[in-house]
Design an enzyme around this catalytic site. Sequence first.
Site, PDB file in Angstrom:
ATOM      1  N   LYS A  34       0.712  -1.102   0.383  1.00 47.25           N
ATOM      2  CA  LYS A  34       0.263   0.099  -0.319  1.00 47.25           C
ATOM      3  C   LYS A  34       0.731   1.102   0.021  1.00 47.25           C
ATOM      4  O   LYS A  34       2.010   1.199   0.614  1.00 47.25           O
ATOM      5  CB  LYS A  34      -1.013  -0.539   1.344  1.00 47.25           C
ATOM      6  CG  LYS A  34      -1.954   0.902   1.308  1.00 47.25           C
ATOM      7  CD  LYS A  34      -2.745   1.287   2.481  1.00 47.25           C
ATOM      8  CE  LYS A  34      -3.691   1.495   3.080  1.00 47.25           C
ATOM      9  NZ  LYS A  34      -4.383   1.088   3.923  1.00 47.25           N
ATOM     10  N   SER A  85      -9.791  -1.079   7.346  1.00 44.11           N
ATOM     11  CA  SER A  85      -9.299  -0.665   5.752  1.00 44.11           C
ATOM     12  C   SER A  85      -8.053  -2.250   5.072  1.00 44.11           C
ATOM     13  O   SER A  85      -7.694  -1.871   3.968  1.00 44.11           O
ATOM     14  CB  SER A  85      -8.278   0.747   5.962  1.00 44.11           C
ATOM     15  OG  SER A  85      -8.875   2.514   5.671  1.00 44.11           O
ATOM     16  N   SER A  97      -9.511   1.648   3.543  1.00 46.80           N
ATOM     17  CA  SER A  97      -8.857   2.170   2.329  1.00 46.80           C
ATOM     18  C   SER A  97      -7.744   2.031   1.634  1.00 46.80           C
ATOM     19  O   SER A  97      -6.615   1.891   0.221  1.00 46.80           O
ATOM     20  CB  SER A  97      -8.060   3.562   2.540  1.00 46.80           C
ATOM     21  OG  SER A  97      -6.986   2.599   3.746  1.00 46.80           O
TER      22      SER A  97
END
Lengths: 489, 95
Positions: A78, A177, A153
């Site tokens: 990420k 997330s 996210s």
Amino acid sequence: MELNELSIAAAHDGLAKRKFSSKEITQSCLDQIAQHDKKVAAFLNVDAEGALAQAADADGRIAAGTPGALCGIPIALKDLILQKGTVTTGGSKILEKYTATYDATVVSKLAETRAVFIGKTNLDEFAMGSSTENSAFQKTKNPWNLERVPGGSSGGSAAAVAADMCLGALGTDTGGSVRQPASLCGIVGLKPTYGSVSRYGIIAMASSLDQVGPMAKTVRDAALLFNVIAGKDAHDSTTVKLKPVDLEALERGINGIAIGIPDEYFIEGMDAGVQESVERAIEKLRELGARVSTVSLPLTRYALAVYQLTMTSEVSTNLARYDGIRYGHSAVSGAGTPPADLIEVYRKSKAAGFGDEAKRRIILGTFALSAGYHDQYYVKAQQVRKMIEREFTDVFKSVDCLITPTSPSVAFKVGERYADPLTMYLSDIYTVPANMGNICGISVPCGFVGGLPVGLQVLAKPFDEATLFRVARAYEQATEWHARRPQLN
Amino acid sequence: MEFTEHDVEKLAGLARIELTEQQKRTFSKQIASILDYVRQVQEVDTSGARTSEGNYRKIESLRTDAVSQTKEQEEIVRQFPDRLGNLNKVRRVFD
């Protein structure tokens, strides 16, 4: 089966037996990205050259001896995780040109095992969102249906794993997330207990909640990743010493395990299809020998409100560092009229660098911490948070784990919840309690509704990730949901 | 709860963010609706809560408060928006 479709465990086995090379697996992932990422938009940056060089190095190690579990395995990060020398944006325009000056501890740990870093994945700006639509750069699509969001996210990491563009990925989970996008993309995602995994080198959103978690195709793979990234780190004083999860114990089934079903998680507003899938999963766990009982966690209904107050307060302080002075976008070097004074530098740098969600959360957090409202909002939220933690402690005296849905709905349409923040926040209603209660949670695929994946959430007491993996693994082995793959052609 | 554009403006001043008129209008409505939701925490009886500020966690390890040499000086300095050699050049604070 193509090499990029393999699980980490299967790829490791093949590498150890010299059936194929890390270079071949890596190339196969790169081909998949080249072929499909224009549609999916999971990656912000793909490092083909670097990945192939790392793969060649891993192949050398494999030839020389017994490779570790992640040696030669392509992993995506990420883009909230610092990797030295790479542009690390946090999904924000304010860091569009920021080059990380050091490696996050999780990156160093993966590098030590000779994992292959294939690229950085898309996310909501500074991990603020549940759909990855808040990224300043692109909107990631759900590989199961390109008109739908991947969740967020960590939506880029979830989509990359689901679309077989890598064998595993890391995300971060502050309020869901990792678990929510894992659920929406039909993969496995773990939120470790706060303190299990170092936050050093992770761009901070809410420091008392942020935690890095593995995202993978199987529970066993998630456990392999967790064992590598977890543990005490001198750079993060909140980390603790941990015993690695015993991978063989995961295969021993769940006969006699006590599972609690919290009443409060089966509320109105949940999709009927999601409820049905989760109820069938509970039945399956019962068949596997689990003792199932109903429990009550009445403070759950306040968890999302407590989360919003805590998180926005911490956001408003953490994001104050992006002021155009030391790094990131600055009004000083930007186009237009030069700022008149120092305050103008701050005001204009933030105005141009932050997206609306970040700005809204900064304003709300500033409010919750401001004189006259601090006791009523922030302090009150911290007191309720402590009570939520105690409520979980009490319930785990009578059960080993809890079973809930991960998300009240399957993946929603791109744009559907974007304009209404509160509705978007409600996407996290089942995941935030684990963050507020300081416990661990995992999402594992448990069905499909209208061709879209449903996730089952297992929650366990602090530092009992082993129980999560064991229950999720038993369920995974008894079902075939995790083996389904989206059709991208 | 009422949350006006003026409230947003005041908080934006404290947070040192410039907002457009449109953002002030939109945010005031959105934040009012979020506050209506989060206000429910006030229903909870917290008189038994032991700490005033809540979640202190036990600190597991402390490191020595010692000076060490950073190895990334050049990488860090290179990212200054404005510099004078190895110094970070900023607008004057006092007139």
